[in-house]
Scaffold this active site. Structure first.
Site, PDB file in Angstrom:
ATOM      1  N   GLU A 124     -17.660   8.933 -72.495  1.00 30.45           N
ATOM      2  CA  GLU A 124     -19.148   9.313 -72.835  1.00 30.45           C
ATOM      3  C   GLU A 124     -18.130   9.472 -74.363  1.00 30.45           C
ATOM      4  O   GLU A 124     -18.410  10.777 -74.864  1.00 30.45           O
ATOM      5  CB  GLU A 124     -19.198  11.059 -72.240  1.00 30.45           C
ATOM      6  CG  GLU A 124     -19.760  10.642 -70.661  1.00 30.45           C
ATOM      7  CD  GLU A 124     -19.850  11.789 -70.526  1.00 30.45           C
ATOM      8  OE1 GLU A 124     -21.083  11.935 -69.845  1.00 30.45           O
ATOM      9  OE2 GLU A 124     -19.554  12.661 -70.899  1.00 30.45           O
ATOM     10  N   HIS A 142     -16.573  18.817 -73.106  1.00 34.22           N
ATOM     11  CA  HIS A 142     -17.418  18.578 -72.085  1.00 34.22           C
ATOM     12  C   HIS A 142     -16.372  19.089 -71.088  1.00 34.22           C
ATOM     13  O   HIS A 142     -16.213  18.450 -70.072  1.00 34.22           O
ATOM     14  CB  HIS A 142     -17.940  17.399 -72.049  1.00 34.22           C
ATOM     15  CG  HIS A 142     -19.199  17.094 -71.107  1.00 34.22           C
ATOM     16  ND1 HIS A 142     -19.880  17.939 -70.450  1.00 34.22           N
ATOM     17  CD2 HIS A 142     -18.653  15.580 -70.383  1.00 34.22           C
ATOM     18  CE1 HIS A 142     -20.505  17.914 -69.365  1.00 34.22           C
ATOM     19  NE2 HIS A 142     -20.092  16.373 -68.732  1.00 34.22           N
ATOM     20  N   HIS A 183     -17.669  20.283 -66.443  1.00 33.97           N
ATOM     21  CA  HIS A 183     -18.774  20.231 -65.897  1.00 33.97           C
ATOM     22  C   HIS A 183     -19.181  22.093 -65.088  1.00 33.97           C
ATOM     23  O   HIS A 183     -18.103  22.490 -63.934  1.00 33.97           O
ATOM     24  CB  HIS A 183     -18.462  19.306 -64.117  1.00 33.97           C
ATOM     25  CG  HIS A 183     -18.539  18.225 -64.753  1.00 33.97           C
ATOM     26  ND1 HIS A 183     -18.682  17.215 -63.958  1.00 33.97           N
ATOM     27  CD2 HIS A 183     -19.515  17.278 -65.990  1.00 33.97           C
ATOM     28  CE1 HIS A 183     -18.466  15.685 -64.466  1.00 33.97           C
ATOM     29  NE2 HIS A 183     -19.339  16.422 -65.704  1.00 33.97           N
ATOM     30  N   GLU A 193     -21.142  40.244 -75.772  1.00 33.53           N
ATOM     31  CA  GLU A 193     -20.407  39.541 -77.160  1.00 33.53           C
ATOM     32  C   GLU A 193     -21.064  37.835 -77.125  1.00 33.53           C
ATOM     33  O   GLU A 193     -20.646  37.497 -77.341  1.00 33.53           O
ATOM     34  CB  GLU A 193     -18.761  39.128 -76.076  1.00 33.53           C
ATOM     35  CG  GLU A 193     -19.000  38.351 -75.537  1.00 33.53           C
ATOM     36  CD  GLU A 193     -17.403  38.102 -74.892  1.00 33.53           C
ATOM     37  OE1 GLU A 193     -17.412  37.527 -73.855  1.00 33.53           O
ATOM     38  OE2 GLU A 193     -16.664  37.955 -75.837  1.00 33.53           O
ATOM     39  N   HIS A 209     -25.527  18.761 -65.400  1.00 39.98           N
ATOM     40  CA  HIS A 209     -24.134  17.922 -66.053  1.00 39.98           C
ATOM     41  C   HIS A 209     -23.575  18.994 -66.162  1.00 39.98           C
ATOM     42  O   HIS A 209     -22.319  18.759 -65.723  1.00 39.98           O
ATOM     43  CB  HIS A 209     -25.036  17.054 -66.678  1.00 39.98           C
ATOM     44  CG  HIS A 209     -23.888  15.983 -66.825  1.00 39.98           C
ATOM     45  ND1 HIS A 209     -23.761  15.144 -67.399  1.00 39.98           N
ATOM     46  CD2 HIS A 209     -22.108  15.954 -66.290  1.00 39.98           C
ATOM     47  CE1 HIS A 209     -23.203  14.321 -67.872  1.00 39.98           C
ATOM     48  NE2 HIS A 209     -21.501  15.157 -67.188  1.00 39.98           N
TER      49      HIS A 209
END
Length: 276
Positions: A116, A140, A142, A170, A211
């Site tokens: 990616e 990134h 999961h 927050e 994803h």
């Protein structure tokens, strides 16, 4: 002294390990990239190796042409990064036209940067432009709560953002512009890179439906903290919804006035499109 002793490599490896310990990186899931500073490049160059062949990315970002990035490897496991950085991460240089890279350190035995990397690079280009160069980290993960939310909540920026803001005080402070949402797309190609980079013009955090989460920030702590906050809010929402018989018509929640007042007191500008 070795490459693995440099502070930015240690920070990179720690984030990978922190994410794995959260349970966000099953098998080879998730990835991390970091745009190096000029001082870090100078510090690292004595450890660079003979560059490998140039690899076309399928996307172009001229504003970060010639820059160097640390990247996790394609097919590599986050749980192994801290133990063996040389085999599991690497440093790549972007060419002068911003559409190709080659490896100058690490990713041993013919390994490649994350599949990616195109999405990461395009989002780095957008985030750097939006923040005048301050943002250097793209992460990134999961994250299970966010993935679960994407099955039961309409896939829209406003609806996701409002739910997350109302779960913890927050949240509106940590991500006052909200979160963007990309509907499910095949990962690793130009299409999801372009869809994500469009949203990155506005948001620091992007949901990839079914994803995970895509987050940007200026350093490792800030970026991990953003992802951690978003994911924790998602988990609270799902737990509260389950406790409420599957409904999110909660007895109590943070009001829009409360969200505005919080941002006022913290000197933060809220995304007005997401409050009534």
């Amino acid at each position: 002294m070795a490459m693995e002793d440099l502070a930015f490599i240690k920070g990179f490896c720690r984030l990978c390990d922190d994410g794995f310990k959260q349970g966000w990186h099953e098998r080879n899931g998730g990835n991390l990239t970091y745009r190096m500073t000029d001082d870090e490049v100078a510090e690292a160059k004595p450890f660079f190796e003979e560059p490998r062949e140039w690899v076309k990315m399928g996307v172009r970002g001229e504003n970060l042409a010639g820059q160097y990035f640390v990247s996790t490897g394609s097919g590599k496991y986050m749980r192994n990064v801290l133990e063996d950085p040389y085999a599991n991460i690497g440093i790549v240089e972007i060419n002068e036209t911003g559409d190709a890279f080659h490896i100058v350190w690490g990713l041993a035995n013919g390994a490649r940067p994350t599949s990616e990397f195109e999405s990461h690079y395009m989002n780095h280009c957008v985030a750097a432009a939006r923040t005048d160069g301050a943002d250097r980290v793209i992460y990134h993960a999961h994250t299970p709560g966010i993935i679960e939310m994407s099955f039961v909540v309409p896939l829209g920026d406003r609806v996701f953002t409002r739910i997350l803001w109302q779960m913890m005080t927050e949240c509106v402070v940590v991500f006052p512009t909200g979160v963007g949402v990309v509907p499910w797309m095949v990962p690793g190609g130009p299409a999801i890179a372009e869809a994500s980079s469009e949203l990155m013009q506005t948001y620091d955090a992007i949901v990839w439906a079914h994803h995970g989460l895509f987050a940007a920030g200026p350093d490792f702590d800030t970026t991990f903290g953003l992802a951690h906050t978003v994911e924790k809010a998602a988990e609270i929402y799902l737990a509260a919804r389950a406790a409420n018989g599957g409904s999110d018509d909660f007895l109590n929640k943070i009001s829009d006035k409360g969200l505005r007042d919080t941002c006022r007191d913290f000197g933060i500008k809220i995304n007005e499109a997401f409050v009534d």
